[in-house]
Design a protein around this motif. Structure first.
Motif, PDB file in Angstrom:
ATOM      1  N   GLN A 173       0.826  -1.383  -0.395  1.00 47.24           N
ATOM      2  CA  GLN A 173      -0.327   0.475   0.610  1.00 47.24           C
ATOM      3  C   GLN A 173       0.602   1.064  -0.069  1.00 47.24           C
ATOM      4  OE1 GLN A 173      -2.209  -1.048   3.209  1.00 47.24           O
ATOM      5  NE2 GLN A 173      -4.810  -1.326   2.189  1.00 47.24           N
ATOM      6  N   TYR A 174       2.195   1.719   0.877  1.00 49.92           N
ATOM      7  CA  TYR A 174       2.646   2.028   0.839  1.00 49.92           C
ATOM      8  C   TYR A 174       3.096   2.358  -0.352  1.00 49.92           C
ATOM      9  CZ  TYR A 174       6.893   4.986   2.096  1.00 49.92           C
ATOM     10  OH  TYR A 174       7.720   7.168   2.739  1.00 49.92           O
ATOM     11  N   ASP A 175       4.518   1.744  -0.548  1.00 47.77           N
ATOM     12  CA  ASP A 175       4.856   2.072  -2.384  1.00 47.77           C
ATOM     13  C   ASP A 175       3.546   2.459  -3.340  1.00 47.77           C
ATOM     14  OD1 ASP A 175       7.177   1.037  -1.000  1.00 47.77           O
ATOM     15  OD2 ASP A 175       6.869  -1.048  -2.534  1.00 47.77           O
ATOM     16  N   TRP A 176       2.255   1.589  -3.387  1.00 43.03           N
ATOM     17  CA  TRP A 176       1.243   2.383  -4.545  1.00 43.03           C
ATOM     18  C   TRP A 176       0.880   3.391  -4.104  1.00 43.03           C
ATOM     19  CZ3 TRP A 176      -3.920   2.506  -3.733  1.00 43.03           C
ATOM     20  CH2 TRP A 176      -4.826   2.365  -5.013  1.00 43.03           C
ATOM     21  N   LEU A 177       0.937   3.981  -3.056  1.00 44.71           N
ATOM     22  CA  LEU A 177       0.001   5.225  -3.116  1.00 44.71           C
ATOM     23  C   LEU A 177       1.437   6.269  -3.378  1.00 44.71           C
ATOM     24  CD1 LEU A 177      -1.617   4.731   0.746  1.00 44.71           C
ATOM     25  CD2 LEU A 177      -2.568   5.940  -1.469  1.00 44.71           C
ATOM     26  N   LEU A 178       2.954   6.425  -3.213  1.00 41.64           N
ATOM     27  CA  LEU A 178       3.540   6.862  -3.508  1.00 41.64           C
ATOM     28  C   LEU A 178       3.751   6.923  -4.398  1.00 41.64           C
ATOM     29  CD1 LEU A 178       7.110   5.750  -1.880  1.00 41.64           C
ATOM     30  CD2 LEU A 178       5.511   7.258  -1.250  1.00 41.64           C
ATOM     31  N   GLY A 179       3.516   6.228  -5.647  1.00 39.75           N
ATOM     32  CA  GLY A 179       2.669   6.377  -7.082  1.00 39.75           C
ATOM     33  C   GLY A 179       1.622   7.245  -7.335  1.00 39.75           C
ATOM     34  N   LEU A 180       1.015   7.891  -6.402  1.00 37.73           N
ATOM     35  CA  LEU A 180      -0.054   8.154  -6.841  1.00 37.73           C
ATOM     36  C   LEU A 180      -0.576   9.803  -5.678  1.00 37.73           C
ATOM     37  CD1 LEU A 180      -2.125   5.038  -7.205  1.00 37.73           C
ATOM     38  CD2 LEU A 180      -2.171   6.421  -9.136  1.00 37.73           C
ATOM     39  N   VAL A 181      -0.705   9.993  -4.714  1.00 40.75           N
ATOM     40  CA  VAL A 181      -0.681  10.905  -4.378  1.00 40.75           C
ATOM     41  C   VAL A 181      -0.046  11.917  -4.285  1.00 40.75           C
ATOM     42  CG1 VAL A 181       0.662  10.030  -1.912  1.00 40.75           C
ATOM     43  CG2 VAL A 181      -1.613  11.019  -1.215  1.00 40.75           C
ATOM     44  N   SER A 182       0.048  13.369  -4.033  1.00 43.71           N
ATOM     45  CA  SER A 182       0.055  14.551  -4.316  1.00 43.71           C
ATOM     46  C   SER A 182      -0.430  15.399  -3.205  1.00 43.71           C
ATOM     47  CB  SER A 182       0.359  15.201  -5.644  1.00 43.71           C
ATOM     48  OG  SER A 182      -1.212  15.017  -5.964  1.00 43.71           O
ATOM     49  N   SER A 183       0.088  16.299  -2.321  1.00 44.95           N
ATOM     50  CA  SER A 183      -0.643  17.849  -2.187  1.00 44.95           C
ATOM     51  C   SER A 183      -0.568  18.595  -2.979  1.00 44.95           C
ATOM     52  CB  SER A 183      -0.316  17.588  -0.348  1.00 44.95           C
ATOM     53  OG  SER A 183       1.310  18.207  -0.880  1.00 44.95           O
ATOM     54  N   ASN A 184      -1.396  19.458  -2.337  1.00 42.80           N
ATOM     55  CA  ASN A 184      -1.896  21.218  -3.070  1.00 42.80           C
ATOM     56  C   ASN A 184      -2.927  21.678  -2.092  1.00 42.80           C
ATOM     57  OD1 ASN A 184      -1.868  22.892  -5.068  1.00 42.80           O
ATOM     58  ND2 ASN A 184      -3.602  21.961  -6.068  1.00 42.80           N
ATOM     59  N   GLY A 185      -2.171  22.717  -2.045  1.00 49.84           N
ATOM     60  CA  GLY A 185      -2.695  24.031  -1.097  1.00 49.84           C
ATOM     61  C   GLY A 185      -3.418  25.054  -2.161  1.00 49.84           C
ATOM     62  N   LEU A 186      -4.453  25.535  -2.315  1.00 51.28           N
ATOM     63  CA  LEU A 186      -5.263  26.277  -2.402  1.00 51.28           C
ATOM     64  C   LEU A 186      -6.073  27.245  -1.854  1.00 51.28           C
ATOM     65  CD1 LEU A 186      -7.251  22.910  -4.516  1.00 51.28           C
ATOM     66  CD2 LEU A 186      -5.751  24.828  -5.564  1.00 51.28           C
ATOM     67  N   GLY A 187      -5.832  27.666  -0.453  1.00 50.80           N
ATOM     68  CA  GLY A 187      -6.099  28.899   0.342  1.00 50.80           C
ATOM     69  C   GLY A 187      -7.330  28.789   0.067  1.00 50.80           C
ATOM     70  N   SER A 188      -8.125  30.266  -0.125  1.00 50.31           N
ATOM     71  CA  SER A 188      -9.165  30.679   0.120  1.00 50.31           C
ATOM     72  C   SER A 188      -9.916  30.299  -1.351  1.00 50.31           C
ATOM     73  CB  SER A 188      -8.960  32.138   0.200  1.00 50.31           C
ATOM     74  OG  SER A 188      -8.356  32.948  -0.759  1.00 50.31           O
ATOM     75  N   LYS A 189      -9.323  30.071  -2.011  1.00 58.38           N
ATOM     76  CA  LYS A 189      -9.802  29.559  -3.837  1.00 58.38           C
ATOM     77  C   LYS A 189     -10.975  28.708  -3.547  1.00 58.38           C
ATOM     78  CE  LYS A 189      -6.591  30.306  -7.234  1.00 58.38           C
ATOM     79  NZ  LYS A 189      -6.142  29.351  -8.085  1.00 58.38           N
ATOM     80  N   HIS A 190     -12.739  28.647  -3.855  1.00 57.74           N
ATOM     81  CA  HIS A 190     -13.513  27.573  -4.019  1.00 57.74           C
ATOM     82  C   HIS A 190     -13.741  28.123  -2.336  1.00 57.74           C
ATOM     83  CE1 HIS A 190     -12.193  26.741  -7.555  1.00 57.74           C
ATOM     84  NE2 HIS A 190     -11.332  26.351  -6.968  1.00 57.74           N
ATOM     85  N   PRO A 191     -14.207  29.078  -1.942  1.00 58.80           N
ATOM     86  CA  PRO A 191     -14.976  28.877  -0.588  1.00 58.80           C
ATOM     87  C   PRO A 191     -16.535  27.937  -1.019  1.00 58.80           C
ATOM     88  CG  PRO A 191     -15.060  31.538  -1.684  1.00 58.80           C
ATOM     89  CD  PRO A 191     -14.613  30.527  -2.369  1.00 58.80           C
ATOM     90  N   ILE A 192     -16.779  27.828   0.293  1.00 60.03           N
ATOM     91  CA  ILE A 192     -18.371  26.795   0.600  1.00 60.03           C
ATOM     92  C   ILE A 192     -19.322  28.441   1.046  1.00 60.03           C
ATOM     93  CG2 ILE A 192     -20.053  25.616   1.690  1.00 60.03           C
ATOM     94  CD1 ILE A 192     -17.682  24.417  -0.387  1.00 60.03           C
ATOM     95  N   TYR A 193     -20.017  28.584   0.638  1.00 57.95           N
ATOM     96  CA  TYR A 193     -21.701  29.568   0.950  1.00 57.95           C
ATOM     97  C   TYR A 193     -22.927  28.991   0.985  1.00 57.95           C
ATOM     98  CZ  TYR A 193     -18.648  32.634  -2.073  1.00 57.95           C
ATOM     99  OH  TYR A 193     -17.140  33.297  -2.104  1.00 57.95           O
ATOM    100  N   LEU A 194     -23.519  29.954   2.314  1.00 62.44           N
ATOM    101  CA  LEU A 194     -24.575  28.646   3.070  1.00 62.44           C
ATOM    102  C   LEU A 194     -25.145  30.071   1.974  1.00 62.44           C
ATOM    103  CD1 LEU A 194     -23.253  30.498   5.815  1.00 62.44           C
ATOM    104  CD2 LEU A 194     -23.958  28.234   5.981  1.00 62.44           C
ATOM    105  N   ASN A 195     -26.888  28.917   2.175  1.00 62.95           N
ATOM    106  CA  ASN A 195     -27.753  29.721   1.393  1.00 62.95           C
ATOM    107  C   ASN A 195     -27.972  30.799   1.045  1.00 62.95           C
ATOM    108  OD1 ASN A 195     -29.134  26.818   0.503  1.00 62.95           O
ATOM    109  ND2 ASN A 195     -30.514  26.920   2.497  1.00 62.95           N
ATOM    110  N   ASP A 196     -28.127  31.549   2.293  1.00 59.60           N
ATOM    111  CA  ASP A 196     -28.193  32.951   1.919  1.00 59.60           C
ATOM    112  C   ASP A 196     -27.329  33.942   1.434  1.00 59.60           C
ATOM    113  OD1 ASP A 196     -26.267  32.896   4.154  1.00 59.60           O
ATOM    114  OD2 ASP A 196     -27.452  33.479   5.678  1.00 59.60           O
ATOM    115  N   GLY A 197     -26.023  32.950   0.917  1.00 57.83           N
ATOM    116  CA  GLY A 197     -25.174  33.428   0.767  1.00 57.83           C
ATOM    117  C   GLY A 197     -23.777  34.599   0.717  1.00 57.83           C
TER     118      GLY A 197
END
Length: 218
Positions: A173-197
């Motif tokens: 599993q460890y070796d398999w994941l090394l070829g697939l997994v990555s990390s990415n920080g997107l900051g405040s992009k794509h915030p989540i909004y409530l129904n009232d905006g």
């Protein structure tokens, strides 16, 4: 005496024959182009249909395995992106404000979640379609944009490190994941909004683990 009329007629016939041949060649090339375009379009439509079938099956299996625990994990499954979204709320937080160290609650969640997640992904019918697994960190829009971007990258790195080092994984599993997994920080992009905006600050401060698939064409 030579007849210029007959000569002119012969020339015009030769020119008209040439144009007729060129027209036929152009028509043939046009037909070949249209045929090739239709074949390409049919192939693309077939690939898209196959992609939808694969996505639907992966979505079905992930939901079947994870659905019952999502409330406990304070998470939700995002159909459109094949993502699991973890967010803060109440006394169950992912990180302290401004920090990149995982809170104990989030550590427990990841220890519980990740083995079940891998159980689905390791299935041969799914694993061959996986392009990569992305750990994406997000912040709310509060604070400085660049600071939030750097913070979200550190947090996604922390999640990646925890999953590889603190969750019980087999060597395979460890070796398999090394070829697939990555990390990415997107900051405040794509915030989540409530129904009232208004922005939902708790849900905007989140971590998403996203499955990205290969193109299903041969």
């Amino acid at each position: 005496m030579f007849s210029t009329k007959n000569n002119d007629t012969a020339v015009w016939m030769n020119v008209s024959d040439l144009f007729a041949v060129l027209f036929l060649v152009f028509l043939l090339l046009s037909l070949l182009f249209v045929t090739a375009s239709m074949e390409t379009l049919e192939k693309l439509e077939k690939v898209e249909a196959e992609q939808q079938v694969v996505e639907a099956e992966i979505r079905k299996q992930l939901k079947a395995e994870l659905q019952q625990e999502l409330n406990y994990w304070q998470a939700e499954f995002i159909d459109s992106t094949l993502s699991i979204r973890f967010y803060s709320g109440g006394d169950k937080i992912l990180f302290q404000q401004g920090a990149d160290e995982l809170e104990p609650h989030f550590q427990d969640v990841l220890r519980s979640f990740f083995p079940s997640y891998l159980m689905v992904l390791e299935n041969d019918s799914i694993s061959r379609y996986i392009h990569d697994i992305r750990i994406e960190g997000y912040t709310s829009s509060e604070g400085d944009y660049l600071s939030n971007m750097f913070l979200s990258q550190r947090r996604s790195n922390s999640v990646l490190q925890f999953l590889l080092q603190e969750v019980a994984l087999s060597t395979y599993q460890y070796d398999w994941l090394l070829g697939l997994v990555s990390s990415n920080g997107l900051g405040s992009k794509h915030p989540i909004y409530l129904n009232d905006g208004l922005e939902d600050l708790d849900k905007s401060r989140r971590v998403e683990i996203k499955l990205v698939l290969k193109n299903t064409s041969p």
